[in-house]
Design a protein around this motif. Structure first.
Motif, PDB file in Angstrom:
ATOM      1  N   ASN A 173       0.814  -1.223   0.000  1.00  0.00           N
ATOM      2  CA  ASN A 173       0.000   0.000   0.000  1.00  0.00           C
ATOM      3  C   ASN A 173       0.845   1.269   0.000  1.00  0.00           C
ATOM      4  O   ASN A 173       0.420   2.307  -0.507  1.00  0.00           O
ATOM      5  N   ASP A 174       2.044   1.166   0.557  1.00  0.00           N
ATOM      6  CA  ASP A 174       2.900   2.355   0.643  1.00  0.00           C
ATOM      7  C   ASP A 174       3.672   2.626  -0.643  1.00  0.00           C
ATOM      8  O   ASP A 174       4.415   3.593  -0.731  1.00  0.00           O
ATOM      9  N   THR A 175       3.496   1.771  -1.653  1.00  0.00           N
ATOM     10  CA  THR A 175       4.251   1.945  -2.911  1.00  0.00           C
ATOM     11  C   THR A 175       3.344   2.330  -4.070  1.00  0.00           C
ATOM     12  O   THR A 175       3.810   2.436  -5.204  1.00  0.00           O
ATOM     13  N   ILE A 176       2.055   2.551  -3.822  1.00  0.00           N
ATOM     14  CA  ILE A 176       1.079   2.727  -4.907  1.00  0.00           C
ATOM     15  C   ILE A 176       1.483   3.816  -5.892  1.00  0.00           C
ATOM     16  O   ILE A 176       1.363   3.650  -7.117  1.00  0.00           O
ATOM     17  N   SER A 177       1.982   4.937  -5.440  1.00  0.00           N
ATOM     18  CA  SER A 177       2.286   6.069  -6.338  1.00  0.00           C
ATOM     19  C   SER A 177       3.765   6.127  -6.738  1.00  0.00           C
ATOM     20  O   SER A 177       4.212   7.119  -7.308  1.00  0.00           O
ATOM     21  N   SER A 178       4.520   5.079  -6.451  1.00  0.00           N
ATOM     22  CA  SER A 178       5.969   5.103  -6.707  1.00  0.00           C
ATOM     23  C   SER A 178       6.276   5.166  -8.200  1.00  0.00           C
ATOM     24  O   SER A 178       5.659   4.464  -9.015  1.00  0.00           O
ATOM     25  N   SER A 179       7.260   6.012  -8.554  1.00  0.00           N
ATOM     26  CA  SER A 179       7.736   6.104  -9.933  1.00  0.00           C
ATOM     27  C   SER A 179       9.134   6.706  -9.911  1.00  0.00           C
ATOM     28  O   SER A 179       9.631   7.140  -8.857  1.00  0.00           O
ATOM     29  N   ARG A 180       9.758   6.781 -11.070  1.00  0.00           N
ATOM     30  CA  ARG A 180      11.094   7.382 -11.145  1.00  0.00           C
ATOM     31  C   ARG A 180      11.042   8.864 -10.797  1.00  0.00           C
ATOM     32  O   ARG A 180      11.964   9.397 -10.167  1.00  0.00           O
ATOM     33  N   LEU A 181       9.966   9.522 -11.195  1.00  0.00           N
ATOM     34  CA  LEU A 181       9.839  10.954 -10.918  1.00  0.00           C
ATOM     35  C   LEU A 181       9.310  11.212  -9.515  1.00  0.00           C
ATOM     36  O   LEU A 181       9.515  12.293  -8.955  1.00  0.00           O
ATOM     37  N   VAL A 237      15.737   3.855   1.516  1.00  0.00           N
ATOM     38  CA  VAL A 237      15.646   3.291   0.180  1.00  0.00           C
ATOM     39  C   VAL A 237      14.561   4.031  -0.590  1.00  0.00           C
ATOM     40  O   VAL A 237      13.482   4.310  -0.066  1.00  0.00           O
ATOM     41  N   ARG A 238      14.869   4.356  -1.850  1.00  0.00           N
ATOM     42  CA  ARG A 238      13.914   5.026  -2.737  1.00  0.00           C
ATOM     43  C   ARG A 238      13.314   3.961  -3.657  1.00  0.00           C
ATOM     44  O   ARG A 238      14.047   3.257  -4.366  1.00  0.00           O
ATOM     45  N   ILE A 239      12.017   3.830  -3.646  1.00  0.00           N
ATOM     46  CA  ILE A 239      11.295   2.830  -4.443  1.00  0.00           C
ATOM     47  C   ILE A 239      10.740   3.500  -5.692  1.00  0.00           C
ATOM     48  O   ILE A 239      10.009   4.487  -5.607  1.00  0.00           O
ATOM     49  N   PHE A 240      11.101   2.949  -6.876  1.00  0.00           N
ATOM     50  CA  PHE A 240      10.726   3.575  -8.151  1.00  0.00           C
ATOM     51  C   PHE A 240       9.553   2.891  -8.862  1.00  0.00           C
ATOM     52  O   PHE A 240       9.156   3.333  -9.940  1.00  0.00           O
ATOM     53  N   SER A 241       9.050   1.794  -8.286  1.00  0.00           N
ATOM     54  CA  SER A 241       7.977   1.064  -8.971  1.00  0.00           C
ATOM     55  C   SER A 241       7.032   0.468  -7.936  1.00  0.00           C
ATOM     56  O   SER A 241       7.482  -0.087  -6.929  1.00  0.00           O
ATOM     57  N   PRO A 242       5.709   0.586  -8.142  1.00  0.00           N
ATOM     58  CA  PRO A 242       4.769   0.013  -7.173  1.00  0.00           C
ATOM     59  C   PRO A 242       4.799  -1.522  -7.244  1.00  0.00           C
ATOM     60  O   PRO A 242       5.129  -2.116  -8.270  1.00  0.00           O
ATOM     61  N   VAL A 243       4.432  -2.150  -6.139  1.00  0.00           N
ATOM     62  CA  VAL A 243       4.296  -3.607  -6.119  1.00  0.00           C
ATOM     63  C   VAL A 243       2.904  -3.963  -5.612  1.00  0.00           C
ATOM     64  O   VAL A 243       2.270  -3.194  -4.891  1.00  0.00           O
ATOM     65  N   ARG A 244       2.438  -5.139  -6.049  1.00  0.00           N
ATOM     66  CA  ARG A 244       1.151  -5.643  -5.583  1.00  0.00           C
ATOM     67  C   ARG A 244       1.345  -6.410  -4.272  1.00  0.00           C
ATOM     68  O   ARG A 244       2.458  -6.860  -3.957  1.00  0.00           O
TER      69      ARG A 244
END
Length: 399
Positions: free
Chosen positions: A64-72, A127-134
């Motif tokens: 849930n904490d990665t939903i909006s993650s992207s490179r930007l 850690v910076r997360i660049f991609s959401p996970v399910r």
């Protein structure tokens, strides 16, 4: 042997099914069980994996904490620990926290997914997360592979490499297997004198061993009833095969010997090659009588002995490898006889040709070397015409 005295193959199998050989079982380390047969159902004693664990090297997080993650717009998590594959002192994560995790590491409470290393950037403290996970992405769930009570190996199944891996993974170290032991004795003055090489005994032995049975060769004895009987008495195995001495000739003593000292189940089949094949009981042990000629012996082993052993021990039938193709030339079959024709299998462009090599010649070993399969023609058929589509069974060593 007169045709009228021979019985059909199916009838012989039905008669043979009623024989009850001694059944032995032995305990074997799993690592040594390859190719042998399970004597009982074996179930997983626990779940495997025993807990949710990471399927990759990366970072354990809450999806849930990665939903909006992207490179930007990366999501940033505080690193609060490291989780090895073997164990972890980290039991839980709070929101906004992550843990470095190796493949196989247990997923801590508060996390439900793993971000792969290549989708993140670790600066040592965060850690910076660049991609959401399910949810549960890159996670092997508890019991995903094997659940407690699940059947890993069924009774009568031959152990293969995947069984060994599964058994070891769930903690099984030893299993009970059928101990199927077969002794092979050859008869014939010509073998004892060395005038004729005994190729049939090692050939049969190798066929049996290729199926996972324990086989022992006892060499040759002369055409003498007392010598044959004495050697059979000395053999320790639960199933006996005698090569030679099974035909109608004056020196073919084995059927009479068994009839006098035991019981004949059947003698003589409507098959070619292998018509002299028989089965008797001697002091409680099944004794197969097969031709001393290698090709006839092979047909007897493949189509009579293997089938009856499978029935006696409840072994699962192994799938036969079949090849389809067009028959290159006609094969004539005597009605009332089941023929096993040796064939070559040749690919020509988009077509497969089935080329008969021999229908006779039970002692012609080269006819097996020069063939890849067996075309079976049933008793009610007069043969197969050239150009017909047929199915042939691959010889075991070509499967």
């Amino acid at each position: 042997m007169e045709l009228s005295s021979l019985i059909y193959l199916n009838e012989a199998i039905e008669k043979g099914k009623k024989v009850k050989p001694k059944i032995r079982v032995r305990s074997v380390p799993v690592e040594e069980a390859l190719g042998l047969y399970a004597s009982q159902d074996i179930h997983s004693p626990k779940d495997f994996p025993p807990y949710d664990r990471s399927a990759v090297d990366g970072f354990a997080v809450s999806a849930n904490d990665t939903i909006s993650s992207s490179r930007l717009n990366p999501s940033i998590f505080k690193i609060v620990g490291d989780i090895a594959a073997s164990s972890s002192s980290l039991t839980s994560l709070q929101r906004g926290e992550a843990a470095r995790i190796n493949t196989g590491g247990p997923i801590p409470e508060g996390a439900d997914s793993v971000v792969m290393k290549e989708d993140a950037e670790d600066d040592g403290t965060s850690v910076r997360i660049f991609s959401p996970v399910r949810k549960f992405q890159n996670v092997s769930r508890r019991g995903e592979d094997l659940k407690m009570g699940m059947t890993i190996l069924k009774k009568g199944t031959r152990v293969n490499p995947s069984h060994i891996a599964a058994l070891i993974e769930c903690g099984v170290r030893e299993i009970n297997l059928f101990d199927i032991s077969i002794g092979i004795l050859s008869t014939g003055d010509e073998l004892v004198s060395g005038l004729v090489a005994n190729s049939t005994q090692p050939f049969i032995k190798s066929l049996l061993e290729s199926r996972g049975f324990t086989a022992k060769g006892y060499g040759a004895v002369p055409d003498d009833a007392s010598a044959i009987l004495d050697m059979i008495d000395r053999m320790e195995e639960d199933i006996i095969i005698v090569t030679g001495g099974s035909g109608p000739g004056n020196t073919d003593l084995v059927p009479e010997l068994i009839s006098k000292n035991g019981r004949m189940v059947f003698r003589g089949l409507r098959i070619r090659p292998g018509r002299t094949t028989g089965l008797g009981i001697l002091k409680g042990r099944p004794v197969f009588m097969v031709s001393g000629l290698p090709v006839a012996a092979m047909i007897a082993v493949e189509n009579v002995i293997f089938k009856l052993i499978a029935e006696w021990y409840g072994l699962s039938s192994e799938m036969e490898a079949l090849v389809s193709g067009k028959l290159d030339r006609s094969v004539v079959n005597p009605v009332g006889i089941r023929s096993f024709v040796r064939v070559k299998i040749v690919g020509t462009g988009n077509e497969t040709k089935i080329i008969p090599t021999r229908t006779t010649g039970s002692g012609v070993v080269y006819s097996i070397i020069d063939s890849q399969g067996i075309l079976e023609i049933e008793e009610n058929s007069e043969g197969v015409e050239a150009g017909e589509e047929v199915k042939v069974r691959l010889l075991r060593w070509f499967e």
